[in-house]
Design a protein around this motif. Structure first.
Motif, PDB file in Angstrom:
ATOM      1  N   THR A   1     -70.692 -28.816  -3.376  1.00 32.58           N
ATOM      2  CA  THR A   1     -70.333 -27.788  -2.399  1.00 32.58           C
ATOM      3  C   THR A   1     -68.856 -27.477  -2.558  1.00 32.58           C
ATOM      4  N   TRP A   2     -68.568 -26.237  -2.874  1.00 33.91           N
ATOM      5  CA  TRP A   2     -67.183 -25.852  -3.122  1.00 33.91           C
ATOM      6  C   TRP A   2     -66.462 -25.510  -1.825  1.00 33.91           C
ATOM      7  N   GLU A   3     -65.207 -25.891  -1.770  1.00 36.72           N
ATOM      8  CA  GLU A   3     -64.363 -25.459  -0.671  1.00 36.72           C
ATOM      9  C   GLU A   3     -63.973 -23.996  -0.897  1.00 36.72           C
ATOM     10  N   LYS A   4     -63.758 -23.279   0.175  1.00 40.29           N
ATOM     11  CA  LYS A   4     -63.477 -21.854   0.070  1.00 40.29           C
ATOM     12  C   LYS A   4     -62.207 -21.598  -0.731  1.00 40.29           C
ATOM     13  N   ASN A   5     -62.318 -20.693  -1.719  1.00 38.91           N
ATOM     14  CA  ASN A   5     -61.180 -20.261  -2.534  1.00 38.91           C
ATOM     15  C   ASN A   5     -60.513 -21.408  -3.305  1.00 38.91           C
ATOM     16  N   GLU A   6     -61.273 -22.456  -3.629  1.00 42.90           N
ATOM     17  CA  GLU A   6     -60.699 -23.575  -4.377  1.00 42.90           C
ATOM     18  C   GLU A   6     -60.577 -23.200  -5.855  1.00 42.90           C
ATOM     19  N   LYS A   7     -59.348 -23.272  -6.365  1.00 46.13           N
ATOM     20  CA  LYS A   7     -59.078 -22.911  -7.752  1.00 46.13           C
ATOM     21  C   LYS A   7     -58.153 -23.934  -8.388  1.00 46.13           C
ATOM     22  N   PHE A   8     -58.168 -23.950  -9.717  1.00 53.29           N
ATOM     23  CA  PHE A   8     -57.399 -24.938 -10.456  1.00 53.29           C
ATOM     24  C   PHE A   8     -56.558 -24.258 -11.534  1.00 53.29           C
ATOM     25  N   PRO A   9     -55.347 -24.786 -11.795  1.00 52.91           N
ATOM     26  CA  PRO A   9     -54.546 -24.231 -12.896  1.00 52.91           C
ATOM     27  C   PRO A   9     -55.260 -24.429 -14.223  1.00 52.91           C
ATOM     28  N   LEU A  10     -55.010 -23.510 -15.144  1.00 53.54           N
ATOM     29  CA  LEU A  10     -55.629 -23.540 -16.468  1.00 53.54           C
ATOM     30  C   LEU A  10     -54.609 -23.950 -17.523  1.00 53.54           C
ATOM     31  N   VAL A  11     -54.978 -24.905 -18.360  1.00 55.25           N
ATOM     32  CA  VAL A  11     -54.217 -25.217 -19.571  1.00 55.25           C
ATOM     33  C   VAL A  11     -55.076 -24.813 -20.759  1.00 55.25           C
TER      34      VAL A  11
ATOM     35  N   ASN B   1     -64.418 -15.055 -16.853  1.00 53.72           N
ATOM     36  CA  ASN B   1     -65.275 -16.038 -16.184  1.00 53.72           C
ATOM     37  C   ASN B   1     -64.510 -16.881 -15.159  1.00 53.72           C
ATOM     38  N   ALA B   2     -63.309 -16.440 -14.801  1.00 56.19           N
ATOM     39  CA  ALA B   2     -62.429 -17.246 -13.952  1.00 56.19           C
ATOM     40  C   ALA B   2     -63.041 -17.549 -12.590  1.00 56.19           C
ATOM     41  N   GLU B   3     -63.718 -16.583 -12.000  1.00 52.74           N
ATOM     42  CA  GLU B   3     -64.239 -16.800 -10.646  1.00 52.74           C
ATOM     43  C   GLU B   3     -65.292 -17.900 -10.620  1.00 52.74           C
ATOM     44  N   LYS B   4     -66.243 -17.829 -11.536  1.00 53.21           N
ATOM     45  CA  LYS B   4     -67.306 -18.846 -11.525  1.00 53.21           C
ATOM     46  C   LYS B   4     -66.817 -20.192 -12.037  1.00 53.21           C
ATOM     47  N   LEU B   5     -65.731 -20.188 -12.820  1.00 59.78           N
ATOM     48  CA  LEU B   5     -65.167 -21.432 -13.330  1.00 59.78           C
ATOM     49  C   LEU B   5     -64.075 -22.001 -12.425  1.00 59.78           C
ATOM     50  N   HIS B   6     -63.726 -21.280 -11.371  1.00 62.59           N
ATOM     51  CA  HIS B   6     -62.716 -21.703 -10.406  1.00 62.59           C
ATOM     52  C   HIS B   6     -61.341 -21.877 -11.055  1.00 62.59           C
ATOM     53  N   ILE B   7     -61.018 -20.933 -11.923  1.00 59.56           N
ATOM     54  CA  ILE B   7     -59.705 -20.905 -12.568  1.00 59.56           C
ATOM     55  C   ILE B   7     -58.748 -20.073 -11.736  1.00 59.56           C
ATOM     56  N   ASP B   8     -57.554 -20.595 -11.514  1.00 60.71           N
ATOM     57  CA  ASP B   8     -56.496 -19.854 -10.832  1.00 60.71           C
ATOM     58  C   ASP B   8     -55.746 -19.034 -11.878  1.00 60.71           C
ATOM     59  N   THR B   9     -55.997 -17.745 -11.915  1.00 62.72           N
ATOM     60  CA  THR B   9     -55.390 -16.881 -12.938  1.00 62.72           C
ATOM     61  C   THR B   9     -53.906 -16.633 -12.689  1.00 62.72           C
ATOM     62  N   GLU B  10     -53.397 -17.126 -11.567  1.00 60.52           N
ATOM     63  CA  GLU B  10     -51.954 -17.049 -11.313  1.00 60.52           C
ATOM     64  C   GLU B  10     -51.222 -18.271 -11.866  1.00 60.52           C
ATOM     65  N   ARG B  11     -51.985 -19.239 -12.385  1.00 64.33           N
ATOM     66  CA  ARG B  11     -51.374 -20.466 -12.928  1.00 64.33           C
ATOM     67  C   ARG B  11     -51.992 -20.757 -14.292  1.00 64.33           C
ATOM     68  N   ILE B  12     -51.554 -19.997 -15.286  1.00 60.91           N
ATOM     69  CA  ILE B  12     -52.036 -20.135 -16.656  1.00 60.91           C
ATOM     70  C   ILE B  12     -50.934 -20.744 -17.512  1.00 60.91           C
ATOM     71  N   PHE B  13     -51.260 -21.812 -18.223  1.00 64.65           N
ATOM     72  CA  PHE B  13     -50.309 -22.497 -19.087  1.00 64.65           C
ATOM     73  C   PHE B  13     -50.868 -22.568 -20.506  1.00 64.65           C
ATOM     74  N   PHE B  14     -49.986 -22.358 -21.470  1.00 65.65           N
ATOM     75  CA  PHE B  14     -50.327 -22.600 -22.863  1.00 65.65           C
ATOM     76  C   PHE B  14     -49.770 -23.965 -23.251  1.00 65.65           C
ATOM     77  N   ALA B  15     -50.506 -24.666 -24.101  1.00 64.47           N
ATOM     78  CA  ALA B  15     -50.032 -25.961 -24.596  1.00 64.47           C
ATOM     79  C   ALA B  15     -50.562 -26.170 -26.004  1.00 64.47           C
ATOM     80  N   GLY B  16     -49.878 -27.025 -26.746  1.00 64.68           N
ATOM     81  CA  GLY B  16     -50.347 -27.329 -28.099  1.00 64.68           C
ATOM     82  C   GLY B  16     -49.499 -28.408 -28.721  1.00 64.68           C
ATOM     83  N   ASN B  17     -50.068 -29.070 -29.726  1.00 61.46           N
ATOM     84  CA  ASN B  17     -49.300 -30.071 -30.453  1.00 61.46           C
ATOM     85  C   ASN B  17     -49.184 -29.657 -31.917  1.00 61.46           C
TER      86      ASN B  17
END
Length: 284
Positions: free
Chosen positions: A45-55, A115-131
């Motif tokens: 059960t998802w909390e309302k408007n719960e989103k996560f930063p994306l790396v 697919n951000a909405e169904k994946l609960h991605i916060d599109t205001e917090r997008i990070f690139f990373a790499g090694n």
């Protein structure tokens, strides 16, 4: 009948789970399919408007074919900090030369934002990373985007909140001047550019390096640099030089040099280092 005592445990925890979705196709270039390895949050059960930063993580491979499954266990350590983690496969230099890899980054983002909405991605917090070479692509894609370059394939506009680069060869001309490890017969920088000699194609090498995109006038996303001071493959001078240039141009940059650490490896996935990465993502 014997009496048995049932031992009960009272467990208190956040019921969020982290699931692994292998080989999510994000683009198909006439049969050349590229995939994401995604570690994402799940709740019954998802909390309302719960989103996560994306790396969006770009693995290192000397710009050649990437081993996409090797570090899945390590990736989970970052995801479990409350971060949607997607490792992207990009076109290796053997089949597509620069700037194809930057276009791949934007096409991966097209898929994730769509697919951000169904994946609960916060599109205001997008990070690139790499090694390693992936760190180079992460930096280059974000810096060039700040100048409006190579972004014509972006279907959805987005802003990069920050860039995390580990052991990144940011300056291809500096790569050219460094000695090769004994097991490396040719320079992968030439393969990336699709040329026989980097020295004979300096303008192209500069175009594929990060330094030319750093100016006082153009805003760049905050940068977190990580590099082992005993790196025998990508000289630590790469990050030292990039850090100085960013600071000289008044950019937001943090640099941690790992004492006694070579190129990549377990040191970059310790809890202590992930603490610094999490802090950067939460407060870039």
């Amino acid at each position: 009948m014997e009496n048995y005592t049932v031992q009960k445990l009272k467990i208190t925890c956040d019921e969020i789970e982290w699931l692994y979705a292998p080989d999510e196709e994000y683009v198909n270039y006439e049969g050349c399919k590229r995939y994401l390895q995604m570690i994402f949050p799940y709740r019954r059960t998802w909390e309302k408007n719960e989103k996560f930063p994306l790396v969006l993580f770009i693995p290192g491979s000397a710009w050649h074919k990437q081993e996409m499954y090797n570090n899945i266990p390590q990736y989970t350590h970052i995801a479990e900090r409350g971060i949607f983690f997607a490792a992207m496969q990009y076109r290796e230099s053997d089949i597509a030369v620069f700037p194809a890899q930057i276009y791949d980054v934007h096409n991966a983002m097209n898929y994730l934002i769509e697919n951000a909405e169904k994946l609960h991605i916060d599109t205001e917090r997008i990070f690139f990373a790499g090694n390693s070479s992936g760190g180079h692509i992460a930096l280059l894609a974000s810096f060039a985007m700040a100048h409006g370059l190579y972004s014509n394939q972006c279907i959805f506009p987005y802003t990069i909140k920050g860039v995390i680069a580990e052991s990144a060869p940011a300056d291809l001309m500096l790569c050219q001047s460094e000695s090769l490890p004994p097991w490396m017969k040719t320079r992968p920088t030439a393969d990336l550019l699709g040329v026989g000699s980097v020295k004979d194609n300096k303008a192209l090498a500069v175009k594929a390096s990060c330094e030319m995109y750093i100016t006082k006038e153009v805003n760049l996303p905050p940068v977190l640099l990580l590099h082992g001071d005993q790196d025998s493959i990508v000289s630590v001078d790469q990050s030292r030089r990039l850090y100085k240039i960013l600071k000289d141009n008044h950019k937001t940059v943090t640099y941690y040099e790992l004492e006694g650490v070579n190129h990549g490896g377990a040191a970059f996935w310790t809890d202590d280092l992930i603490d610094y990465i999490e802090k950067f993502i939460q407060n870039p």
